[in-house]
Design an enzyme around this catalytic site. Structure first.
Site, mmCIF file in Angstrom:
data_model
loop_
_atom_site.group_PDB
_atom_site.id
_atom_site.type_symbol
_atom_site.label_atom_id
_atom_site.label_comp_id
_atom_site.label_asym_id
_atom_site.label_seq_id
_atom_site.Cartn_x
_atom_site.Cartn_y
_atom_site.Cartn_z
ATOM 1 N N ASP A 1 0.846 -1.205 0.000
ATOM 2 C CA ASP A 1 0.000 0.000 0.000
ATOM 3 C C ASP A 1 0.878 1.251 0.000
ATOM 4 O O ASP A 1 1.897 1.310 0.687
ATOM 5 C CB ASP A 1 -0.916 -0.015 1.232
ATOM 6 C CG ASP A 1 -2.076 0.953 1.089
ATOM 7 O OD1 ASP A 1 -3.222 0.481 0.945
ATOM 8 O OD2 ASP A 1 -1.847 2.177 1.113
ATOM 9 N N HIS B 1 -6.749 -5.978 2.091
ATOM 10 C CA HIS B 1 -5.636 -5.410 2.845
ATOM 11 C C HIS B 1 -5.063 -6.528 3.738
ATOM 12 O O HIS B 1 -5.814 -7.158 4.489
ATOM 13 C CB HIS B 1 -6.107 -4.287 3.770
ATOM 14 C CG HIS B 1 -6.708 -3.106 3.078
ATOM 15 N ND1 HIS B 1 -6.020 -1.924 2.886
ATOM 16 C CD2 HIS B 1 -7.945 -2.905 2.546
ATOM 17 C CE1 HIS B 1 -6.806 -1.043 2.272
ATOM 18 N NE2 HIS B 1 -7.975 -1.612 2.059
ATOM 19 N N HIS C 1 -9.987 -5.426 -3.410
ATOM 20 C CA HIS C 1 -8.653 -5.627 -2.845
ATOM 21 C C HIS C 1 -8.769 -6.077 -1.399
ATOM 22 O O HIS C 1 -9.657 -5.642 -0.665
ATOM 23 C CB HIS C 1 -7.792 -4.366 -2.943
ATOM 24 C CG HIS C 1 -8.467 -3.137 -2.445
ATOM 25 N ND1 HIS C 1 -9.403 -2.449 -3.182
ATOM 26 C CD2 HIS C 1 -8.355 -2.463 -1.274
ATOM 27 C CE1 HIS C 1 -9.831 -1.408 -2.500
ATOM 28 N NE2 HIS C 1 -9.216 -1.385 -1.316
ATOM 29 N N SER D 1 -12.278 3.118 -1.022
ATOM 30 C CA SER D 1 -11.924 4.313 -1.787
ATOM 31 C C SER D 1 -11.434 3.987 -3.191
ATOM 32 O O SER D 1 -11.463 4.846 -4.072
ATOM 33 C CB SER D 1 -10.852 5.128 -1.043
ATOM 34 O OG SER D 1 -9.671 4.387 -0.900
ATOM 35 N N ASN E 1 -12.619 -3.623 2.642
ATOM 36 C CA ASN E 1 -13.557 -2.513 2.745
ATOM 37 C C ASN E 1 -14.488 -2.564 1.535
ATOM 38 O O ASN E 1 -14.030 -2.713 0.398
ATOM 39 C CB ASN E 1 -12.801 -1.185 2.771
ATOM 40 C CG ASN E 1 -11.929 -1.044 4.000
ATOM 41 O OD1 ASN E 1 -12.277 -1.537 5.076
ATOM 42 N ND2 ASN E 1 -10.781 -0.401 3.852
HETATM 43 P P1 5GP Z 1 -9.682 1.170 0.348
HETATM 44 O O1 5GP Z 1 -9.800 2.492 1.063
HETATM 45 O O2 5GP Z 1 -10.398 1.219 -0.982
HETATM 46 O O3 5GP Z 1 -10.069 -0.021 1.166
HETATM 47 O O4 5GP Z 1 -8.135 0.957 0.053
HETATM 48 C C1 5GP Z 1 -7.471 1.553 -1.017
HETATM 49 C C2 5GP Z 1 -6.004 1.546 -0.666
HETATM 50 O O5 5GP Z 1 -5.278 1.829 -1.848
HETATM 51 C C3 5GP Z 1 -5.616 2.612 0.370
HETATM 52 O O6 5GP Z 1 -5.072 1.973 1.519
HETATM 53 C C4 5GP Z 1 -4.597 3.467 -0.377
HETATM 54 O O7 5GP Z 1 -3.541 3.890 0.454
HETATM 55 C C5 5GP Z 1 -4.128 2.554 -1.487
HETATM 56 N N1 5GP Z 1 -3.674 3.246 -2.679
HETATM 57 C C6 5GP Z 1 -4.290 4.296 -3.294
HETATM 58 N N2 5GP Z 1 -3.588 4.669 -4.384
HETATM 59 C C7 5GP Z 1 -2.522 3.833 -4.462
HETATM 60 C C8 5GP Z 1 -1.436 3.734 -5.393
HETATM 61 O O8 5GP Z 1 -1.314 4.468 -6.374
HETATM 62 N N3 5GP Z 1 -0.518 2.741 -5.161
HETATM 63 C C9 5GP Z 1 -0.621 1.902 -4.089
HETATM 64 N N4 5GP Z 1 0.330 0.977 -3.933
HETATM 65 N N5 5GP Z 1 -1.634 1.971 -3.193
HETATM 66 C C10 5GP Z 1 -2.582 2.928 -3.390
#
Ligand code: 5GP
Ligand code: ZN
Length: 114
Positions: A30, A102, A100, A95, A87
């Site tokens: 991440d 985590h 995905h 977001s 999530n």
């Molecule tokens: P969500 O909030 O959808 O569960 O998780 C999305 C995750 O993607 C977040 O933890 C965020 O830090 C990660 N993320 C967003 N943009 C990028 C990116 O360009 N590269 C990587 N490696 N992670 C990203």
């Protein structure tokens, strides 16, 4: 280029060193880690979220979970313990709308989540 960030990572258009990959799954760290280990495990295929999974996606979901455990082994956090989080949707705090998992570990994680 796809409009989906994670599809672009799968396609190697946006760079992200891969922690693990196989025919169905890709994993990378991440960009904004919330723990010493914070790796994202995603399907190569664009799936919007858990809520978009169909009955026929059982193998994919299974492979994502098995890959998450492989990532935990590669990161050396199986013994100390880790957490997998998916999530989903607005209230779930999603977001990026490409499914995905985590994989979080390397410190004690509080419960319940915020
Ligand atoms: P969500 O909030 O959808 O569960 O998780 C999305 C995750 O993607 C977040 O933890 C965020 O830090 C990660 N993320 C967003 N943009 C990028 C990116 O360009 N590269 C990587 N490696 N992670 C990203
Ligand atoms: Zn995508």
């Amino acid at each position: 280029m796809s409009e989906c960030l994670f599809c672009n990572i799968v396609a190697r258009i946006i760079p992200a060193p891969l922690v693990y990959e196989d025919d169905l799954v890709v994993a990378f760290d991440d960009i904004n880690p919330q723990a010493p280990t914070h790796t994202l495990v995603i399907p190569r295929r664009h799936v919007v979220s858990m809520a978009a999974l169909q009955d026929s996606d059982g193998e994919l979901l299974s492979r994502l979970m098995v890959a998450s455990n492989k990532v935990a082994k590669l990161k050396g956090i199986v013994g100390s313990g880790y957490r997998v989080v998916i999530n989903t949707g607005t209230h779930g705090g999603q977001s990026v709308f490409h499914l995905h998992i985590h994989v979080l570990g390397g410190r004690h994680l509080a419960w319940p989540p915020g």
